[in-house]
Write a protein that holds these residues in place. Structure first.
Motif, PDB file in Angstrom:
ATOM      1  N   CYS A  23      -4.544  -3.127  -0.582  1.00  0.00           N
ATOM      2  CA  CYS A  23      -4.713  -2.865  -2.016  1.00  0.00           C
ATOM      3  C   CYS A  23      -6.195  -2.847  -2.382  1.00  0.00           C
ATOM      4  O   CYS A  23      -6.576  -3.072  -3.525  1.00  0.00           O
ATOM      5  CB  CYS A  23      -3.942  -3.872  -2.868  1.00  0.00           C
ATOM      6  N   HIS A  59       1.417   0.089  -9.176  1.00  0.00           N
ATOM      7  CA  HIS A  59       2.810   0.354  -8.815  1.00  0.00           C
ATOM      8  C   HIS A  59       3.630   0.753 -10.036  1.00  0.00           C
ATOM      9  O   HIS A  59       4.461   1.662  -9.961  1.00  0.00           O
ATOM     10  CB  HIS A  59       3.426  -0.860  -8.126  1.00  0.00           C
ATOM     11  N   LYS A  60       3.390   0.105 -11.162  1.00  0.00           N
ATOM     12  CA  LYS A  60       4.115   0.391 -12.403  1.00  0.00           C
ATOM     13  C   LYS A  60       3.920   1.852 -12.832  1.00  0.00           C
ATOM     14  O   LYS A  60       4.799   2.449 -13.430  1.00  0.00           O
ATOM     15  CB  LYS A  60       3.628  -0.569 -13.486  1.00  0.00           C
ATOM     16  N   GLU A  73       2.557  -7.247  -0.609  1.00  0.00           N
ATOM     17  CA  GLU A  73       3.106  -7.461  -1.953  1.00  0.00           C
ATOM     18  C   GLU A  73       2.293  -8.460  -2.770  1.00  0.00           C
ATOM     19  O   GLU A  73       2.827  -9.229  -3.561  1.00  0.00           O
ATOM     20  CB  GLU A  73       4.571  -7.859  -1.877  1.00  0.00           C
ATOM     21  N   GLY A  74       0.990  -8.457  -2.548  1.00  0.00           N
ATOM     22  CA  GLY A  74       0.104  -9.281  -3.359  1.00  0.00           C
ATOM     23  C   GLY A  74      -0.040 -10.719  -2.917  1.00  0.00           C
ATOM     24  O   GLY A  74      -0.493 -11.564  -3.676  1.00  0.00           O
ATOM     25  N   CYS A 118      -4.753  -6.962  -5.784  1.00  0.00           N
ATOM     26  CA  CYS A 118      -3.823  -8.062  -6.057  1.00  0.00           C
ATOM     27  C   CYS A 118      -4.528  -9.274  -6.640  1.00  0.00           C
ATOM     28  O   CYS A 118      -3.882 -10.168  -7.195  1.00  0.00           O
ATOM     29  CB  CYS A 118      -3.039  -8.446  -4.807  1.00  0.00           C
ATOM     30  N   LEU A 157      -0.759  -8.902 -15.510  1.00  0.00           N
ATOM     31  CA  LEU A 157      -0.401  -8.174 -14.291  1.00  0.00           C
ATOM     32  C   LEU A 157      -1.660  -7.926 -13.476  1.00  0.00           C
ATOM     33  O   LEU A 157      -2.753  -7.751 -14.022  1.00  0.00           O
ATOM     34  CB  LEU A 157       0.254  -6.831 -14.608  1.00  0.00           C
ATOM     35  N   SER A 158      -1.505  -7.885 -12.158  1.00  0.00           N
ATOM     36  CA  SER A 158      -2.636  -7.562 -11.288  1.00  0.00           C
ATOM     37  C   SER A 158      -2.849  -6.052 -11.265  1.00  0.00           C
ATOM     38  O   SER A 158      -1.951  -5.272 -11.615  1.00  0.00           O
ATOM     39  CB  SER A 158      -2.383  -8.074  -9.869  1.00  0.00           C
ATOM     40  N   GLU A 218      -0.124  -4.518  -9.298  1.00  0.00           N
ATOM     41  CA  GLU A 218       1.134  -4.372 -10.038  1.00  0.00           C
ATOM     42  C   GLU A 218       1.056  -3.230 -11.054  1.00  0.00           C
ATOM     43  O   GLU A 218       2.014  -2.478 -11.229  1.00  0.00           O
ATOM     44  CB  GLU A 218       1.478  -5.678 -10.756  1.00  0.00           C
TER      45      GLU A 218
END
Length: 104
Positions: A48, A29-30, A40-41, A85, A22-23, A26
């Motif tokens: 970001c 956000h998680k 969104e990357g 990202c 995962l970046s 990500e």
């Protein structure tokens, strides 16, 4: 599982699980970390933007020319600025620390 730490502008630290593959975006956000990622990357913005702890910066792959171009649009750039990202978690990055830049 690797872990990483997000440091907010006020110094508050959030140590979180950081699944391999995962970046950083990500992972943020998680875990409900306030890191926008408007594109969104897809490497089409600089929302970001994170500042990598200087001890970790040399352990990351060098930024691509495209990442460097997007970073030019970010506010509050520092020597170790990167786009979340573009940093993908690996076992070797267990313990990574990034700071969220000022939004001012």
């Amino acid at each position: 599982m690797p872990q990483m730490t997000f440091v907010e502008q006020d110094g508050t630290e959030h140590k979180v699980d950081a699944p391999v593959g995962l970046s950083v975006l990500e992972i943020a956000h998680k875990h409900g970390i306030d890191l926008e990622g408007a594109c969104e990357g897809s490497l089409a913005c600089a929302t970001c933007h994170v500042i990598v702890d200087p001890t970790w910066a040399p352990k990351l792959p060098a930024p691509t020319d495209d990442e460097e171009d997007m970073l030019d649009l970010a506010f509050g750039l520092e020597k170790t600025s990167r786009l979340g990202c573009q940093i993908v978690m690996t076992d070797a990055l267990d313990g990574l620390v990034v700071r969220l830049p000022s939004k001012a």
